[in-house]
Design an enzyme around this catalytic site. Sequence first.
Site, mmCIF file in Angstrom:
data_model
loop_
_atom_site.group_PDB
_atom_site.id
_atom_site.type_symbol
_atom_site.label_atom_id
_atom_site.label_comp_id
_atom_site.label_asym_id
_atom_site.label_seq_id
_atom_site.Cartn_x
_atom_site.Cartn_y
_atom_site.Cartn_z
ATOM 1 N N GLU A 258 2.921 0.363 3.283
ATOM 2 C CA GLU A 258 2.430 -0.644 4.226
ATOM 3 C C GLU A 258 2.501 -1.996 3.510
ATOM 4 O O GLU A 258 1.969 -2.140 2.401
ATOM 5 C CB GLU A 258 0.991 -0.344 4.644
ATOM 6 C CG GLU A 258 0.890 0.891 5.537
ATOM 7 C CD GLU A 258 -0.550 1.268 5.895
ATOM 8 O OE1 GLU A 258 -0.779 1.635 7.053
ATOM 9 O OE2 GLU A 258 -1.430 1.208 5.014
ATOM 10 N N HIS B 218 0.836 -1.206 0.000
ATOM 11 C CA HIS B 218 0.000 0.000 0.000
ATOM 12 C C HIS B 218 0.867 1.251 0.000
ATOM 13 O O HIS B 218 1.521 1.572 0.994
ATOM 14 C CB HIS B 218 -0.943 -0.019 1.220
ATOM 15 C CG HIS B 218 -1.886 1.134 1.231
ATOM 16 N ND1 HIS B 218 -2.329 1.738 2.387
ATOM 17 C CD2 HIS B 218 -2.476 1.821 0.209
ATOM 18 C CE1 HIS B 218 -3.140 2.724 2.074
ATOM 19 N NE2 HIS B 218 -3.245 2.800 0.761
ATOM 20 N N ASN C 13 -4.888 4.412 7.071
ATOM 21 C CA ASN C 13 -6.284 4.790 6.794
ATOM 22 C C ASN C 13 -7.208 4.529 7.975
ATOM 23 O O ASN C 13 -8.244 5.186 8.113
ATOM 24 C CB ASN C 13 -6.796 4.092 5.532
ATOM 25 C CG ASN C 13 -6.289 4.804 4.289
ATOM 26 O OD1 ASN C 13 -5.933 5.978 4.349
ATOM 27 N ND2 ASN C 13 -6.240 4.108 3.175
HETATM 28 N N1 CAA Z 1 4.255 13.801 -7.976
HETATM 29 C C1 CAA Z 1 5.586 13.851 -7.869
HETATM 30 N N2 CAA Z 1 6.236 14.722 -7.091
HETATM 31 C C2 CAA Z 1 5.482 15.596 -6.416
HETATM 32 C C3 CAA Z 1 4.084 15.609 -6.488
HETATM 33 C C4 CAA Z 1 3.467 14.657 -7.319
HETATM 34 N N3 CAA Z 1 2.147 14.569 -7.449
HETATM 35 N N4 CAA Z 1 3.606 16.595 -5.688
HETATM 36 C C5 CAA Z 1 4.667 17.166 -5.133
HETATM 37 N N5 CAA Z 1 5.810 16.575 -5.560
HETATM 38 C C6 CAA Z 1 7.153 16.886 -5.166
HETATM 39 C C7 CAA Z 1 7.580 18.223 -5.703
HETATM 40 O O1 CAA Z 1 8.119 18.101 -7.008
HETATM 41 C C8 CAA Z 1 8.612 18.668 -4.694
HETATM 42 O O2 CAA Z 1 9.825 17.996 -4.971
HETATM 43 P P1 CAA Z 1 11.240 18.654 -4.593
HETATM 44 O O3 CAA Z 1 11.280 18.776 -3.103
HETATM 45 O O4 CAA Z 1 12.213 17.648 -5.131
HETATM 46 O O5 CAA Z 1 11.274 19.970 -5.275
HETATM 47 C C9 CAA Z 1 8.090 18.088 -3.357
HETATM 48 O O6 CAA Z 1 7.203 17.021 -3.737
HETATM 49 C C10 CAA Z 1 7.321 19.114 -2.560
HETATM 50 O O7 CAA Z 1 6.287 19.616 -3.387
HETATM 51 P P2 CAA Z 1 5.791 21.134 -3.394
HETATM 52 O O8 CAA Z 1 6.902 22.023 -2.953
HETATM 53 O O9 CAA Z 1 5.151 21.405 -4.710
HETATM 54 O O10 CAA Z 1 4.590 21.150 -2.390
HETATM 55 P P3 CAA Z 1 4.514 20.790 -0.873
HETATM 56 O O11 CAA Z 1 5.780 21.087 -0.152
HETATM 57 O O12 CAA Z 1 3.244 21.410 -0.436
HETATM 58 O O13 CAA Z 1 4.329 19.208 -0.874
HETATM 59 C C11 CAA Z 1 2.960 17.330 -0.797
HETATM 60 C C12 CAA Z 1 3.315 18.579 -1.569
HETATM 61 C C13 CAA Z 1 4.182 16.391 -0.735
HETATM 62 C C14 CAA Z 1 1.859 16.622 -1.568
HETATM 63 C C15 CAA Z 1 2.533 17.739 0.659
HETATM 64 O O14 CAA Z 1 1.529 18.707 0.586
HETATM 65 C C16 CAA Z 1 2.039 16.583 1.484
HETATM 66 O O15 CAA Z 1 2.819 15.818 2.045
HETATM 67 N N6 CAA Z 1 0.701 16.451 1.626
HETATM 68 C C17 CAA Z 1 0.073 15.362 2.357
HETATM 69 C C18 CAA Z 1 0.010 14.159 1.481
HETATM 70 C C19 CAA Z 1 -0.575 12.986 2.181
HETATM 71 O O16 CAA Z 1 -0.973 13.010 3.326
HETATM 72 N N7 CAA Z 1 -0.667 11.875 1.431
HETATM 73 C C20 CAA Z 1 -1.281 10.662 1.921
HETATM 74 C C21 CAA Z 1 -2.699 10.625 1.461
HETATM 75 S S1 CAA Z 1 -3.510 9.203 2.071
HETATM 76 C C22 CAA Z 1 -3.152 8.018 0.962
HETATM 77 O O17 CAA Z 1 -2.569 8.215 -0.058
HETATM 78 C C23 CAA Z 1 -3.605 6.669 1.344
HETATM 79 C C24 CAA Z 1 -4.858 6.221 0.811
HETATM 80 O O18 CAA Z 1 -5.015 5.026 0.702
HETATM 81 C C25 CAA Z 1 -5.969 7.112 0.538
#
Ligand code: CAA
Length: 295
Positions: free
Chosen positions: A153, A141, A191
């Site tokens: 996971e 996961h 989750n």
């Molecule tokens: N794909 C690839 N790289 C990405 C990306 C994407 N979609 N979004 C952001 N990045 C990269 C950026 O390129 C950047 O890379 P560098 O550090 O190398 O420059 C880095 O991530 C940080 O991005 P940003 O500066 O644009 O933006 P940010 O600092 O706000 O980070 C984020 C974006 C990483 C998404 C951050 O907002 C975050 O951690 N959010 C929470 C995400 C989260 O909780 N995810 C889990 C969801 S639950 C799940 O997925 C499980 C399920 O089963 C539902």
Amino acid sequence: MAEIKKVGVVGGGLMGHGIAQVTATAGYDVVLREVDQSALDTCMGKINKQLARAVEKGKSSQEDADAILARLETTTEYTDLADCDLVIEAITESLPAKLEMWKEVDGIVKEDAYFATNTSSLAVIDQAAATARPERFLGLHYFNPAQVMKLVEVVRAVTTSDEAFEAGLRFARSQGKLAIPTKDKAGFIVNRLLVPYMLDAIRAYEEGVGSVSEIDDAMKAGAAHPMGPLTLADFVGLDTLGSICDVMFDEFRERRFAQPPTLRKMLAAGWYGRKSGLGFYDYSGDQPSPNPGVT
Ligand code: CAA
């Protein structure tokens, strides 16, 4: 013990394209399967864009980006997965759809290959038991965005052999991920905790505790979360969130996993969050703005 060299990824959506990218980046050959060419083009468009951005930022060389792309093969045919050592499923969060897919894939892919599901919530055993290799089946996961989030996971179904489970842990670690073993319980670790939190944020909104942006800003500034819970719900996909909480509600029969009416109505309207352009926010402008239709 079968060595993993070639990996099939079925589904190139929000999760699948990221899993394919991190897998190719870790040096594996990848075959990415989607339903049609247009879905493959969208998926490869995203991967190309992210690799180009990494080169621009100096985080990757052009040679490395080219080598990653060269390891990624795309297809619309399950038969191209035949000689994969591991197949990871990342299609829609629907058990009937997943079972149908495994029925096809199980008959095609070599017998000693491992199968893994990226399900967010469904019991892994229900998919494992539908294949002829339940001992070689496990959960892997990933989290969105898979390219960035550290965790995988690794889920052990009751049928998963020690060998397959170890192979799953090693595979996730080889991608630079933190592999955390979990039992096969709906929602696993993350989750189980994160979904009730997002649903509670929707309930807090329904009860008028704060506006959409106030709830998000409060959790960012007050709990140091990178995204507020309603932004996160849009980011995960409201359809995915709805499917996950339905599975968890069915499993545990607890109100905390039930869909709040606002979510149910948004799904009926086809508002699936960021990917559909509308969710708690409207994504049509330069910056997301609260969706005035959410009342
Ligand atoms: N794909 C690839 N790289 C990405 C990306 C994407 N979609 N979004 C952001 N990045 C990269 C950026 O390129 C950047 O890379 P560098 O550090 O190398 O420059 C880095 O991530 C940080 O991005 P940003 O500066 O644009 O933006 P940010 O600092 O706000 O980070 C984020 C974006 C990483 C998404 C951050 O907002 C975050 O951690 N959010 C929470 C995400 C989260 O909780 N995810 C889990 C969801 S639950 C799940 O997925 C499980 C399920 O089963 C539902």
